[in-house]
Design an enzyme around this catalytic site. Sequence first.
Site, PDB file in Angstrom:
ATOM      1  N   HIS A 139       0.834  -1.205   0.000  1.00 44.90           N
ATOM      2  CA  HIS A 139       0.000   0.000   0.000  1.00 44.90           C
ATOM      3  C   HIS A 139       0.866   1.252   0.000  1.00 44.90           C
ATOM      4  CE1 HIS A 139      -0.264   1.612   4.262  1.00 44.90           C
ATOM      5  NE2 HIS A 139       0.055   0.397   4.601  1.00 44.90           N
ATOM      6  N   HIS A 166       2.277   5.220  12.848  1.00 48.03           N
ATOM      7  CA  HIS A 166       1.064   6.031  12.605  1.00 48.03           C
ATOM      8  C   HIS A 166       1.099   7.419  13.254  1.00 48.03           C
ATOM      9  CE1 HIS A 166      -1.726   2.420  11.353  1.00 48.03           C
ATOM     10  NE2 HIS A 166      -0.655   2.541  10.595  1.00 48.03           N
ATOM     11  N   ASP A 197       5.791   2.832   7.492  1.00 41.97           N
ATOM     12  CA  ASP A 197       4.470   2.284   7.130  1.00 41.97           C
ATOM     13  C   ASP A 197       3.726   3.270   6.252  1.00 41.97           C
ATOM     14  OD1 ASP A 197       1.990   1.136   6.960  1.00 41.97           O
ATOM     15  OD2 ASP A 197       1.481   1.387   9.071  1.00 41.97           O
ATOM     16  N   GLU A 208      -5.273   1.565   2.325  1.00 40.48           N
ATOM     17  CA  GLU A 208      -5.107   0.397   3.201  1.00 40.48           C
ATOM     18  C   GLU A 208      -5.374   0.790   4.638  1.00 40.48           C
ATOM     19  OE1 GLU A 208      -2.845  -2.328   5.957  1.00 40.48           O
ATOM     20  OE2 GLU A 208      -2.747  -0.158   5.690  1.00 40.48           O
ATOM     21  N   GLU A 209      -4.900   1.986   5.004  1.00 38.19           N
ATOM     22  CA  GLU A 209      -4.981   2.398   6.412  1.00 38.19           C
ATOM     23  C   GLU A 209      -6.426   2.483   6.886  1.00 38.19           C
ATOM     24  OE1 GLU A 209      -2.648   2.196   8.252  1.00 38.19           O
ATOM     25  OE2 GLU A 209      -0.769   2.807   7.334  1.00 38.19           O
ATOM     26  N   ASP A 219       4.282  -4.534   3.549  1.00 38.18           N
ATOM     27  CA  ASP A 219       3.621  -3.326   4.065  1.00 38.18           C
ATOM     28  C   ASP A 219       4.685  -2.518   4.786  1.00 38.18           C
ATOM     29  OD1 ASP A 219       2.169  -1.463   5.531  1.00 38.18           O
ATOM     30  OD2 ASP A 219       0.511  -2.805   5.955  1.00 38.18           O
TER      31      ASP A 219
HETATM   32 ZN   LIG Z   1       0.692  -0.190   6.493  1.00 31.84          ZN
END
Ligand SMILES: [Zn+2]
Length: 704
Positions: free
Chosen positions: A353, A523, A363, A400-401, A428
Amino acid sequence: MIVRRPLAFFLLLVLVPGSLPAQTAGQPSVFGYADFSKQAKIEARFLAVPEAKLAGEELKTLTAVPHMAATPEDRKTADYVAQKFRAAGLDTEIVPYNVLMNQPKVVHVEAYNAAGHLLMTGPAREEVPGDPFEDNPRVVMPFNGSSGSGDVTGEVVYANYGRLEDFDQLAAQHVDLHGKIVIVRYGANFRGVKVYIAEQRGAIGVIIYSDPQDDGYYKGDAYPLGPWRPDTGVQRGSVQYLFKYPGDPETPGVASTPDLPDSSRVSPDGNQPHIISIPLSYRDASPILQALKGPGVPQGWQGALPFRYHLGPGGVKVHLVSQQDYQRRTIWDVIGKVKGTELPDEWVVAGNHRDAWVYGAVDPNSGTATMLEAVHGIGDLLHQGWRPKRTMIFASWDAEEEGLIGSTEWVEQHAKALENAVIYINVDVGVAGPNFSAAAVPSLKQFIREVTRSVPSPLGSTVYDVWRNARAEGNEHRPSNSPPDGDARVGDLGSGSDFTPFLQHVGVPSTDIGSGGAYGVYHSVFDNYAWFTMNADPHFVYLQEMARVFGLEALRMADTDVLPYDYVTYARDISSYLDTAKRKAADAKLGAIDFGPAEAAANRFASAAQRVRGMQLAPTGDEAKLNLALRETETALISPAGLPNRPWYRHTIYAPGEYTGYAAVVIPGVTEAIEAKDAGRTSQQLTVLTQALDRAAQTLGSVQ
Ligand SMILES: [Zn+2]
């Protein structure tokens, strides 16, 4: 946990070019190939191409600005990836879907003590001294994807990690959650599960915070001194009920193409919480927890903040406001293809992603740089006139998130064709540090080990050697349910990334790889290029390593004579899952449950696998019938009716747990029926499993 070895980076520069041919051509045979010598030369040419420096440049470009799904900046990253795919010679298109997603308008928390004095307001801005990325006005405020909107005030209860057993313990202590705001810490399960159970127990709102014990100073130095989460760092993330179904909440099982009529969409209620949830840093959560009264917490519930935690309620009231702007938004997958010369309908799909909550250096864009350098390598082969036997498809997923949306919609659109896909290869979180790990269906465990034997590690020898010799602990990004066999551990596929629709909805054999390390900024705004070059991979040699592994998986599978699926291991693993389930059923005192038919079916599957292995070991070059049976065996494990209460999940061996979310539950129909202490459902699900294993045994046996 992580020892950094800066010298090794310099050694690598000297070692790699010379070591490549020996690593590959030296292998006498590779499972699936009649004669590996020609392929060994192709692989050596591929392995020489991915460049650390280029991977670093690609990562820098991808992460220059925040690029959340469905934003103009996200579209720019799609254009960038498409341009790279085209330069490599892939037949490339940007595929839009129209999907329901929220973006935050207002997210606000305030807390008052019993005397009505204000203790905190938040969420505060994420900031540390010297971070060059934190000031960008396009950094989205901390929020949860799929959160409800609302304005609630209530007393607070602390529920530890928000696991089922945590909520059960509160119930046992007669702590009532009706009308309460639950505060839970991140970790142990998927955040959507925390909200799911809180809602079931009557809570009106949830605060999810990052305790320093789990990814902050308790682990080591916080950013910018080290890799761990600083006091202001917030973990955004989706609270979608993806264990029900992932993807666009309005279109389970259907692709949200731009022309899809409204009449084909359903209410999103089935996979979203109704209550609001808000993520907080520990700096913001600390005054709430400190003021909380009530009984002291059980010892395992104490985090690393410098005061004793209490369960509540009492001592503090919290006011939560969440205004979420839900709209159908356009997202963009980038799909690049090379048509296979001999078996164009057999697809090798490899994806990552591209969208990030903020900058997403680890990420997901370490994975994107991984994929782009793998594509660079495949592109060089194409420019030299090479063509794959099977069709290769590289995919850059969007959204994706928010809930695996881009991959799920694409899989739902191509479900029929994917019955012939021979593998889905996922990356990922490509690189957070130096520790290689992999997860896969059991039929591909040996394949991924074999691939890593052909790739040099920046630490010397091969990726495989370093991986096998690593301590098992901290080296598995996805835990395994199989007993250790002394070999490198390959984890089981649960959920939380884009392999889910491929494996668990349509039955494509899948793998997932990553290179882990001390990573406390997940994140948050701090998962950026500055953090990455300081902590994860300063010289991008692990990006290069991952590009080689990822690309080699695709290349080897695209050209193989016989599909290298190892059903002997698959059958053995299933038998061990049945043993575990049988013990659990006995412990749960479910009465007389007959595991005999399922065990007998597993044994028939094992015998068929054993016989087919002989044919796989002696390929002749004309394996069409054998390959068809090998591929259809995984499809045979799909149950058309799906799992009880979640029909989108159709794989009888692997699913994300309803109460874990990320971690795999094995033989999920049976296991979850036992956990629910439902004897009738356990027997019924054993029958479903027996039928699936019989289908698999018959399919595999059909070629003998
Ligand atoms: Zn991810």
